[in-house]
Design a protein around this motif. Structure first.
Motif, PDB file in Angstrom:
ATOM      1  N   THR A  45       0.871  -1.173   0.054  1.00 54.24           N
ATOM      2  CA  THR A  45       0.075   0.091   0.043  1.00 54.24           C
ATOM      3  C   THR A  45       0.795   1.218  -0.012  1.00 54.24           C
ATOM      4  OG1 THR A  45      -0.202  -0.014   2.547  1.00 54.24           O
ATOM      5  CG2 THR A  45      -1.844  -1.228   1.101  1.00 54.24           C
ATOM      6  N   SER A  46       2.031   1.118   0.324  1.00 54.68           N
ATOM      7  CA  SER A  46       3.176   2.344   0.146  1.00 54.68           C
ATOM      8  C   SER A  46       4.657   1.795   0.359  1.00 54.68           C
ATOM      9  CB  SER A  46       2.664   3.176   1.415  1.00 54.68           C
ATOM     10  OG  SER A  46       3.292   2.972   2.623  1.00 54.68           O
ATOM     11  N   ALA A  47       5.553   2.370   0.004  1.00 50.92           N
ATOM     12  CA  ALA A  47       7.015   1.988  -0.028  1.00 50.92           C
ATOM     13  C   ALA A  47       7.900   3.036   0.183  1.00 50.92           C
ATOM     14  CB  ALA A  47       7.022   0.816  -1.206  1.00 50.92           C
ATOM     15  N   VAL A  48       9.122   2.794   0.690  1.00 46.43           N
ATOM     16  CA  VAL A  48      10.144   3.889   0.791  1.00 46.43           C
ATOM     17  C   VAL A  48      11.345   3.348   0.812  1.00 46.43           C
ATOM     18  CG1 VAL A  48      10.114   3.998   3.509  1.00 46.43           C
ATOM     19  CG2 VAL A  48      10.873   5.978   2.135  1.00 46.43           C
ATOM     20  N   GLY A  49      12.381   4.164   0.163  1.00 40.17           N
ATOM     21  CA  GLY A  49      13.760   3.326  -0.276  1.00 40.17           C
ATOM     22  C   GLY A  49      14.810   4.629  -0.308  1.00 40.17           C
ATOM     23  N   THR A  50      15.540   4.970   0.874  1.00 35.13           N
ATOM     24  CA  THR A  50      16.044   6.187   0.586  1.00 35.13           C
ATOM     25  C   THR A  50      17.394   6.264   1.709  1.00 35.13           C
ATOM     26  OG1 THR A  50      16.106   8.565   0.276  1.00 35.13           O
ATOM     27  CG2 THR A  50      14.913   7.674   2.320  1.00 35.13           C
ATOM     28  N   ALA A  51      18.106   7.203   1.622  1.00 40.01           N
ATOM     29  CA  ALA A  51      19.271   7.147   2.557  1.00 40.01           C
ATOM     30  C   ALA A  51      19.508   8.686   3.175  1.00 40.01           C
ATOM     31  CB  ALA A  51      20.576   6.699   1.764  1.00 40.01           C
ATOM     32  N   ALA A  96      23.676  15.057  10.152  1.00 39.63           N
ATOM     33  CA  ALA A  96      24.215  16.414  10.111  1.00 39.63           C
ATOM     34  C   ALA A  96      25.438  16.618  10.274  1.00 39.63           C
ATOM     35  CB  ALA A  96      23.186  17.243  10.779  1.00 39.63           C
ATOM     36  N   ASP A  97      25.961  15.888  11.269  1.00 39.92           N
ATOM     37  CA  ASP A  97      27.402  15.887  11.622  1.00 39.92           C
ATOM     38  C   ASP A  97      28.066  14.934  10.883  1.00 39.92           C
ATOM     39  OD1 ASP A  97      26.654  13.628  12.649  1.00 39.92           O
ATOM     40  OD2 ASP A  97      26.873  14.101  14.945  1.00 39.92           O
ATOM     41  N   GLU A  98      27.637  14.388   9.814  1.00 40.56           N
ATOM     42  CA  GLU A  98      28.192  13.339   8.887  1.00 40.56           C
ATOM     43  C   GLU A  98      29.086  12.263   9.710  1.00 40.56           C
ATOM     44  OE1 GLU A  98      30.603  14.998   5.706  1.00 40.56           O
ATOM     45  OE2 GLU A  98      28.741  16.604   5.418  1.00 40.56           O
ATOM     46  N   GLN A  99      28.643  11.945  10.794  1.00 36.65           N
ATOM     47  CA  GLN A  99      29.078  10.801  11.664  1.00 36.65           C
ATOM     48  C   GLN A  99      28.737   9.537  10.646  1.00 36.65           C
ATOM     49  OE1 GLN A  99      28.502  11.432  15.744  1.00 36.65           O
ATOM     50  NE2 GLN A  99      30.356  12.029  16.187  1.00 36.65           N
ATOM     51  N   TYR A 100      27.487   9.506  10.498  1.00 36.30           N
ATOM     52  CA  TYR A 100      27.018   7.932  10.013  1.00 36.30           C
ATOM     53  C   TYR A 100      26.036   8.279   8.878  1.00 36.30           C
ATOM     54  CZ  TYR A 100      22.948   8.798  13.071  1.00 36.30           C
ATOM     55  OH  TYR A 100      21.941   9.362  13.578  1.00 36.30           O
ATOM     56  N   THR A 101      25.314   7.223   8.290  1.00 37.59           N
ATOM     57  CA  THR A 101      24.629   7.341   7.252  1.00 37.59           C
ATOM     58  C   THR A 101      23.777   6.224   7.514  1.00 37.59           C
ATOM     59  OG1 THR A 101      26.097   8.188   5.559  1.00 37.59           O
ATOM     60  CG2 THR A 101      24.208   7.148   4.735  1.00 37.59           C
ATOM     61  N   ALA A 102      22.484   6.731   7.213  1.00 37.84           N
ATOM     62  CA  ALA A 102      21.204   5.642   7.500  1.00 37.84           C
ATOM     63  C   ALA A 102      20.560   5.513   6.011  1.00 37.84           C
ATOM     64  CB  ALA A 102      20.165   6.212   8.615  1.00 37.84           C
ATOM     65  N   LEU A 103      20.397   4.186   5.744  1.00 41.17           N
ATOM     66  CA  LEU A 103      19.695   3.683   4.689  1.00 41.17           C
ATOM     67  C   LEU A 103      18.366   3.187   5.281  1.00 41.17           C
ATOM     68  CD1 LEU A 103      22.468   3.394   3.753  1.00 41.17           C
ATOM     69  CD2 LEU A 103      21.747   1.437   2.511  1.00 41.17           C
ATOM     70  N   VAL A 104      17.062   3.637   4.798  1.00 36.89           N
ATOM     71  CA  VAL A 104      15.756   3.459   5.262  1.00 36.89           C
ATOM     72  C   VAL A 104      15.026   2.828   4.200  1.00 36.89           C
ATOM     73  CG1 VAL A 104      13.921   4.343   6.080  1.00 36.89           C
ATOM     74  CG2 VAL A 104      16.011   5.333   6.719  1.00 36.89           C
ATOM     75  N   SER A 105      14.518   1.454   4.598  1.00 38.91           N
ATOM     76  CA  SER A 105      13.545   0.789   3.625  1.00 38.91           C
ATOM     77  C   SER A 105      12.423   0.278   4.349  1.00 38.91           C
ATOM     78  CB  SER A 105      14.360  -0.422   2.911  1.00 38.91           C
ATOM     79  OG  SER A 105      15.582  -0.086   2.377  1.00 38.91           O
ATOM     80  N   GLY A 106      11.280   0.401   3.725  1.00 38.38           N
ATOM     81  CA  GLY A 106      10.027  -0.250   4.241  1.00 38.38           C
ATOM     82  C   GLY A 106       9.006  -0.314   3.337  1.00 38.38           C
ATOM     83  N   PHE A 161      22.498   1.584   9.469  1.00 37.06           N
ATOM     84  CA  PHE A 161      23.347   2.623   9.932  1.00 37.06           C
ATOM     85  C   PHE A 161      24.717   2.168   9.640  1.00 37.06           C
ATOM     86  CE2 PHE A 161      19.892   2.626  12.998  1.00 37.06           C
ATOM     87  CZ  PHE A 161      19.476   3.765  13.008  1.00 37.06           C
ATOM     88  N   LEU A 162      25.241   3.041   8.729  1.00 31.58           N
ATOM     89  CA  LEU A 162      26.817   2.858   8.230  1.00 31.58           C
ATOM     90  C   LEU A 162      27.758   3.943   8.781  1.00 31.58           C
ATOM     91  CD1 LEU A 162      25.981   2.554   4.268  1.00 31.58           C
ATOM     92  CD2 LEU A 162      26.278   0.777   5.861  1.00 31.58           C
ATOM     93  N   GLY A 163      28.816   3.488   9.493  1.00 30.86           N
ATOM     94  CA  GLY A 163      29.714   4.192  10.101  1.00 30.86           C
ATOM     95  C   GLY A 163      29.327   4.662  11.335  1.00 30.86           C
ATOM     96  N   PHE A 164      28.257   3.688  11.814  1.00 32.22           N
ATOM     97  CA  PHE A 164      28.030   4.027  13.693  1.00 32.22           C
ATOM     98  C   PHE A 164      29.238   3.585  14.390  1.00 32.22           C
ATOM     99  CE2 PHE A 164      25.134   3.341  17.164  1.00 32.22           C
ATOM    100  CZ  PHE A 164      24.561   4.561  16.803  1.00 32.22           C
TER     101      PHE A 164
END
Length: 135
Positions: free
Chosen positions: A25-31, A35-45, A110-113
């Motif tokens: 019924t809905s979907a998301v896939g983004t990254a 703000a402090d560039e310490q880590y990146t989050a990939l989000v999928s659902g 979470f990448l770089g965590f």
């Protein structure tokens, strides 16, 4: 938002669609990069009918054999089942948290965590930003 890392998040989203009982019924896939560039989050659902949330999580984590210490975690206010595990890829720390309930499936990577950190609370915050009850 990181356009470079968006592709793996969208690939996960596509895989989650196949775990639904019927059409999404809905979907998301983004990254996103913090703000402090310490880590990146990939989000999928995806949202839709999920027959067996526990078995769904079993299938998701079976595709991630390089993770260790996979354990249950708080799913947040929307309930369901949730787990997190840690790993490393190309020298980068990775922490993956995923959830499944009867209405949605999702994952935050979470990448770089920091190795000493725990993404559990960030996972709950991220999920609550993605998922809202139907009114």
């Amino acid at each position: 938002m990181s356009r470079t890392l968006r592709e793996p998040a969208q690939k996960n989203m596509g895989s989650f669609k196949e775990l639904l009982d019927g059409e999404p019924t809905s979907a998301v896939g983004t990254a996103y990069t913090a703000a402090d560039e310490q880590y990146t989050a990939l989000v999928s659902g995806v949202s839709g009918k999920v027959t067996d949330p526990k078995a769904t999580l079993d299938r998701i984590f079976a595709t991630l054999p390089r993770l260790s210490g996979v354990k249950p975690t708080r799913p947040g206010p929307m309930g369901g089942e949730a787990r997190c595990g840690k790993g490393e890829t190309q020298g980068v720390n990775v922490e993956v948290c995923a959830w499944a309930d009867h209405h949605s499936i999702g994952m935050v990577t979470f990448l770089g965590f920091p190795k000493s950190g725990s993404a559990d609370s960030l996972f709950v915050r991220a999920r609550s930003q993605l998922e809202h009850p139907v009114t």
